[in-house]
Design a protein around this motif. Sequence first.
Motif, PDB file in Angstrom:
ATOM      1  N   UNK A  65      19.182 -85.020 -44.384  1.00  0.00           N
ATOM      2  CA  UNK A  65      20.490 -85.667 -44.247  1.00  0.00           C
ATOM      3  C   UNK A  65      21.241 -85.713 -45.580  1.00  0.00           C
ATOM      4  N   UNK A  66      20.510 -85.982 -46.666  1.00  0.00           N
ATOM      5  CA  UNK A  66      21.147 -86.050 -47.979  1.00  0.00           C
ATOM      6  C   UNK A  66      21.651 -84.672 -48.398  1.00  0.00           C
ATOM      7  N   UNK A  67      20.803 -83.660 -48.250  1.00  0.00           N
ATOM      8  CA  UNK A  67      21.178 -82.307 -48.676  1.00  0.00           C
ATOM      9  C   UNK A  67      22.353 -81.781 -47.872  1.00  0.00           C
ATOM     10  N   UNK A  68      22.355 -82.033 -46.575  1.00  0.00           N
ATOM     11  CA  UNK A  68      23.438 -81.538 -45.719  1.00  0.00           C
ATOM     12  C   UNK A  68      24.756 -82.247 -45.990  1.00  0.00           C
ATOM     13  N   UNK A  69      24.702 -83.421 -46.584  1.00  0.00           N
ATOM     14  CA  UNK A  69      25.936 -84.174 -46.825  1.00  0.00           C
ATOM     15  C   UNK A  69      26.668 -83.713 -48.083  1.00  0.00           C
ATOM     16  N   UNK A  96      22.488 -66.992 -57.448  1.00  0.00           N
ATOM     17  CA  UNK A  96      23.124 -67.652 -56.302  1.00  0.00           C
ATOM     18  C   UNK A  96      22.145 -67.887 -55.163  1.00  0.00           C
ATOM     19  N   UNK A  97      21.038 -67.163 -55.148  1.00  0.00           N
ATOM     20  CA  UNK A  97      20.052 -67.332 -54.070  1.00  0.00           C
ATOM     21  C   UNK A  97      19.468 -68.739 -54.059  1.00  0.00           C
ATOM     22  N   UNK A  98      19.329 -69.346 -55.226  1.00  0.00           N
ATOM     23  CA  UNK A  98      18.723 -70.678 -55.297  1.00  0.00           C
ATOM     24  C   UNK A  98      19.570 -71.728 -54.572  1.00  0.00           C
ATOM     25  N   UNK A  99      20.836 -71.927 -54.949  1.00  0.00           N
ATOM     26  CA  UNK A  99      21.633 -72.913 -54.215  1.00  0.00           C
ATOM     27  C   UNK A  99      21.901 -72.522 -52.766  1.00  0.00           C
ATOM     28  N   UNK A 100      22.022 -71.218 -52.503  1.00  0.00           N
ATOM     29  CA  UNK A 100      22.250 -70.784 -51.118  1.00  0.00           C
ATOM     30  C   UNK A 100      21.061 -71.131 -50.234  1.00  0.00           C
ATOM     31  N   UNK A 101      19.854 -70.906 -50.740  1.00  0.00           N
ATOM     32  CA  UNK A 101      18.649 -71.220 -49.963  1.00  0.00           C
ATOM     33  C   UNK A 101      18.516 -72.720 -49.738  1.00  0.00           C
ATOM     34  N   UNK A 102      18.756 -73.492 -50.797  1.00  0.00           N
ATOM     35  CA  UNK A 102      18.663 -74.954 -50.676  1.00  0.00           C
ATOM     36  C   UNK A 102      19.744 -75.478 -49.740  1.00  0.00           C
ATOM     37  N   UNK A 103      20.883 -74.823 -49.727  1.00  0.00           N
ATOM     38  CA  UNK A 103      21.982 -75.245 -48.848  1.00  0.00           C
ATOM     39  C   UNK A 103      21.681 -74.966 -47.384  1.00  0.00           C
ATOM     40  N   UNK A 104      21.156 -73.779 -47.087  1.00  0.00           N
ATOM     41  CA  UNK A 104      21.007 -73.372 -45.689  1.00  0.00           C
ATOM     42  C   UNK A 104      19.714 -73.884 -45.061  1.00  0.00           C
ATOM     43  N   UNK A 105      18.680 -74.167 -45.859  1.00  0.00           N
ATOM     44  CA  UNK A 105      17.391 -74.589 -45.305  1.00  0.00           C
ATOM     45  C   UNK A 105      17.494 -75.843 -44.436  1.00  0.00           C
ATOM     46  N   UNK A 106      18.083 -76.938 -44.912  1.00  0.00           N
ATOM     47  CA  UNK A 106      18.178 -78.122 -44.051  1.00  0.00           C
ATOM     48  C   UNK A 106      19.053 -77.901 -42.825  1.00  0.00           C
ATOM     49  N   UNK A 107      20.062 -77.054 -42.965  1.00  0.00           N
ATOM     50  CA  UNK A 107      20.918 -76.747 -41.818  1.00  0.00           C
ATOM     51  C   UNK A 107      20.117 -76.039 -40.732  1.00  0.00           C
ATOM     52  N   UNK A 108      19.328 -75.037 -41.135  1.00  0.00           N
ATOM     53  CA  UNK A 108      18.484 -74.325 -40.179  1.00  0.00           C
ATOM     54  C   UNK A 108      17.440 -75.264 -39.599  1.00  0.00           C
ATOM     55  N   UNK A 109      16.859 -76.105 -40.441  1.00  0.00           N
ATOM     56  CA  UNK A 109      15.833 -77.042 -39.968  1.00  0.00           C
ATOM     57  C   UNK A 109      16.371 -77.935 -38.861  1.00  0.00           C
ATOM     58  N   UNK A 110      17.572 -78.435 -39.045  1.00  0.00           N
ATOM     59  CA  UNK A 110      18.155 -79.330 -38.025  1.00  0.00           C
ATOM     60  C   UNK A 110      18.506 -78.571 -36.757  1.00  0.00           C
ATOM     61  N   UNK A 111      19.031 -77.367 -36.906  1.00  0.00           N
ATOM     62  CA  UNK A 111      19.392 -76.561 -35.744  1.00  0.00           C
ATOM     63  C   UNK A 111      18.153 -76.165 -34.945  1.00  0.00           C
TER      64      UNK A 111
END
Length: 222
Positions: A65-69, A96-111
């Motif tokens: 929730x924190x990361x996705x916000x 750019x892979x580092x922030x992109x991965x951290x950004x998309x991981x919680x989104x995928x996890x929730x989906x």
Amino acid sequence: MEQDFFGVSGERLLLAGAQTVYMLGWSMLFGAVLGIAIALLLVMTRRGGLTENRVVYSILNFIINVTRSVPFIILLVALIPFTRFVVGTSIGSQAALVPLTIYITPFIARMVESSLLEVKPGVIEAAQAMGATNWQIIRHFLLPEAYPSIVLSLTTSIVGLLGATAMAGYGGGGGVGDLALTYGHQRFNTPLMIFTIVILVIFVQVMQAFGNALSRRLREPK
């Protein structure tokens, strides 16, 4: 003599496209692996799950929730020290892979979590009645039943990630975002801006159509 397209060399256009594909492909791969693993942990440890553990679930749920916000552009800047520590630099497509991965991981996890929760409880109960272990339930019952929905979830995720890769260009990540900013916006090159938008729209349409077709194929009775 090298031919220009919309005031930009063909080589520069190809480089921007390759950088975008590189960032999108690798960050989606890393994010999907981590996201699906986290989603399984969420489903397993939630109340009534196969290995209920409220502490683990609460911690994972809070982190997601924190990361996705956090908007990606802020996340990109905030992670510069960490990115530099991991890859040795904060500029370029690899960084750019580092922030992109951290950004998309919680989104995928929730989906994916939502996709897994769509599986009817009767399927799990039947597997338990047959004496299947938790790993066997996940591998042979839970994931196969959720495959069509997971495909749609990943399709939605990759479309959202494409927008993030474009924003990564503002942070020196290169790709289509950097092309649109440096050669389009800053030089008032409207045709190039329109061209990049058209390319992104076409890509999204193709990916969405492919995801829908694959999901439909998986839903067909065998």
